[in-house]
Design an enzyme around this catalytic site. Structure first.
Site, short mmCIF file in Angstrom:
data_model
loop_
_atom_site.label_atom_id
_atom_site.label_comp_id
_atom_site.label_asym_id
_atom_site.label_seq_id
_atom_site.Cartn_x
_atom_site.Cartn_y
_atom_site.Cartn_z
N LEU A 36 -26.84 27.10 -29.21
CA LEU A 36 -26.44 25.84 -30.31
C LEU A 36 -25.81 24.80 -29.39
O LEU A 36 -25.72 23.73 -30.21
CB LEU A 36 -25.66 26.59 -31.17
CG LEU A 36 -26.25 27.65 -32.06
CD1 LEU A 36 -25.00 28.35 -33.05
CD2 LEU A 36 -27.06 26.84 -33.25
N ARG A 38 -23.42 23.60 -25.53
CA ARG A 38 -23.06 23.94 -24.26
C ARG A 38 -21.92 22.65 -23.95
O ARG A 38 -22.19 21.82 -24.04
CB ARG A 38 -24.27 23.91 -23.50
CG ARG A 38 -23.97 24.32 -21.87
CD ARG A 38 -25.37 24.32 -21.23
NE ARG A 38 -26.07 25.78 -21.38
CZ ARG A 38 -26.02 26.70 -20.72
NH1 ARG A 38 -25.01 26.61 -19.92
NH2 ARG A 38 -26.59 27.70 -21.17
N GLY A 39 -21.11 23.39 -23.39
CA GLY A 39 -19.92 22.35 -22.80
C GLY A 39 -19.76 22.96 -21.45
O GLY A 39 -20.45 23.61 -20.66
N PHE A 41 -17.27 24.66 -20.08
CA PHE A 41 -16.73 25.99 -19.96
C PHE A 41 -17.20 27.14 -20.88
O PHE A 41 -16.71 28.34 -20.98
CB PHE A 41 -15.35 26.18 -19.63
CG PHE A 41 -14.91 25.38 -18.60
CD1 PHE A 41 -15.11 25.56 -17.15
CD2 PHE A 41 -14.05 24.20 -18.79
CE1 PHE A 41 -14.69 24.94 -16.16
CE2 PHE A 41 -13.58 23.47 -17.85
CZ PHE A 41 -13.83 23.67 -16.43
N VAL A 43 -20.58 28.30 -23.65
CA VAL A 43 -21.79 28.32 -24.31
C VAL A 43 -21.72 28.66 -25.70
O VAL A 43 -21.05 29.65 -25.93
CB VAL A 43 -22.94 29.22 -23.52
CG1 VAL A 43 -24.54 28.96 -23.95
CG2 VAL A 43 -22.80 28.60 -21.95
N ASP A 153 -9.06 16.78 -30.15
CA ASP A 153 -10.52 16.65 -29.69
C ASP A 153 -11.47 16.36 -30.73
O ASP A 153 -12.60 17.02 -30.82
CB ASP A 153 -11.08 17.81 -28.86
CG ASP A 153 -12.07 17.64 -27.74
OD1 ASP A 153 -12.53 16.41 -27.40
OD2 ASP A 153 -12.58 18.65 -27.23
P1 ADP Z 1 -16.90 23.08 -26.08
O1 ADP Z 1 -15.51 23.37 -26.04
O2 ADP Z 1 -18.00 23.61 -24.99
O3 ADP Z 1 -17.16 21.62 -26.58
P2 ADP Z 1 -17.47 23.80 -28.90
O4 ADP Z 1 -16.86 24.76 -29.64
O5 ADP Z 1 -17.55 22.44 -29.25
O6 ADP Z 1 -17.64 24.01 -27.43
O7 ADP Z 1 -19.23 24.17 -29.18
C1 ADP Z 1 -20.12 23.14 -28.48
C2 ADP Z 1 -21.37 23.13 -29.45
O8 ADP Z 1 -21.91 24.20 -29.90
C3 ADP Z 1 -20.70 22.06 -30.75
O9 ADP Z 1 -20.73 20.72 -30.76
C4 ADP Z 1 -21.73 22.53 -31.65
O10 ADP Z 1 -23.11 21.95 -31.40
C5 ADP Z 1 -22.09 24.04 -31.33
N1 ADP Z 1 -21.44 25.05 -32.27
C6 ADP Z 1 -20.05 25.25 -31.87
N2 ADP Z 1 -19.54 26.06 -32.90
C7 ADP Z 1 -20.70 26.35 -33.87
C8 ADP Z 1 -20.67 26.96 -35.14
N3 ADP Z 1 -19.89 27.80 -35.58
N4 ADP Z 1 -21.95 26.80 -35.81
C9 ADP Z 1 -22.95 26.06 -35.11
N5 ADP Z 1 -22.93 25.51 -34.17
C10 ADP Z 1 -21.78 25.59 -33.35
MG MG Z 2 -16.78 20.56 -28.41
#
Ligand code: ADP
Ligand code: MG
Length: 324
Positions: A36, A38-39, A41, A43, A153
């Site tokens: 869904l 990826r950042g 640190f 996935v 954020d």
């Molecule tokens: P990071 O700290 O790497 O930014 P996130 O928590 O923002 O991590 O998650 C990265 C991405 O994953 C989000 O921008 C979104 O696209 C997807 N994502 C995160 N949480 C969910 C969720 N609960 N349902 C669907 N997609 C999600």
């Molecule tokens: Mg994020």
């Protein structure tokens, strides 16, 4: 500006969690069905709970980053999610697992993706949808602030939707940078993405709840115009645009929306944090409660215009929503 380094030495990390971190194999309980997001640190993977068939989003967070133990940061993110459990605008934490390299947060699945996908010029939402999503975002932010939490954020990639068609409700995600206010003295940190962060963060000045309201202003700007208000050709230019609050409010940029949207955004994109309205104050701004244009008798709207409006797909969409 680097985002996440130095967080361990900063104040306000929470360590009190009640959700057990299961050591049984994640893969024995869930089947992974896709990726869904990826950042740096983390996935995030789509997964199905084998026993129930329910879909969840599993956020795999690295326990070690740059050779440093970051378990405390992950525990903190869990603790924040637990504190906000009762609010429908914040994603729910369903469980947690530990693998060799990661801690896995099993989260409520937001099937509609990021509101970022609606910040792209030729796929913008009708104004009435935008105001509904901003109202919901403010509800979530107000709840966080009442709990002495700041997100730090907020950006269109971290505001998700429960469904795409019809456009569902928002869920705030990604509490990796969230902090508790007032716990141990003053909070100052360099974090976030320059494009979306408030001037006080770039200037290493104290952080307050007003910092999140700047971000709400940026998000509203992007949903309305399809453009990121401060982004420059490089980090330096972006930094300068933010600290000088260099924003384009031209009529061309805002042609498809009402003047009230400009007023709302102008009140948030203000350099001095103390001059920004609170989330609760924002909620009473008339932009968020206005009727779609020309549907109530409006003397400034002549008959010919009105007929054009009646033919437009936007109008038909608004009507459908009114009737539903
Ligand atoms: P990071 O700290 O790497 O930014 P996130 O928590 O923002 O991590 O998650 C990265 C991405 O994953 C989000 O921008 C979104 O696209 C997807 N994502 C995160 N949480 C969910 C969720 N609960 N349902 C669907 N997609 C999600
Ligand atoms: Mg994020």
């Amino acid at each position: 500006i680097d985002c996440r380094s130095g967080a361990a030495t900063s104040t306000g990390l929470l360590s009190d969690i009640h959700t057990p971190i299961c050591t049984e194999s994640f893969e024995s309980v869930y089947e992974i069905t896709g990726e869904l997001g990826r950042g740096k640190f983390a996935v995030v993977k789509r997964c199905v709970e084998k026993a129930s068939g329910k879909v969840f989003a599993a956020k795999f967070l690295k326990k070690r980053r740059r050779g440093r133990d970051c378990r405390a940061e992950v525990i903190h993110e869990m603790a924040v999610l637990e504190m906000t459990r009762n609010n429908a605008r914040v994603v729910n934490l369903h469980g947690a697992y530990e693998t060799d390299h990661d801690i896995v947060l099993v989260l409520e699945y937001a099937a509609g993706g990021e509101i970022f996908d609606h910040c792209i010029s030729d796929e913008l939402l009708p104004e009435a949808q935008i105001t509904r999503l901003i109202r919901q975002t403010l509800e979530g932010v107000q709840y966080l602030h009442q709990s002495s939490l700041v997100h730090l954020d907020l950006k269109p990639q971290n505001i998700l939707l429960t469904s795409l068609t019809p456009v569902g409700d928002i869920k705030i995600v990604d509490f990796g940078l969230a902090r508790r206010l007032g716990a141990v003295g003053e909070l100052r940190e360099i974090l976030g993405t320059p494009e979306y962060v408030a001037p006080e963060i770039l200037n290493y000045e104290p952080i307050t709840t007003a910092t999140d309201l700047w971000s709400v202003g940026v998000i509203a700007y992007m949903l309305v115009t399809g453009e990121s208000p401060f982004v420059g050709d490089d980090k330096q230019e972006t930094y300068l645009n933010v600290s000088q609050v260099n924003v384009d409010y031209s009529r061309e940029t805002f042609s498809r929306v009402s003047e009230l949207s400009v007023d709302f955004i102008r009140k948030l994109l203000v350099k001095a944090p103390e001059d920004r309205p609170s989330a609760a104050e924002c909620m009473s701004h008339p932009w968020l409660w206005q009727q779609p244009p020309c549907f109530s008798p409006d003397p400034s709207c002549d008959t010919e215009d009105k007929e054009n409006v009646l033919e437009s797909p936007h109008f038909k969409r608004f009507r459908l929503e009114d009737d539903g």
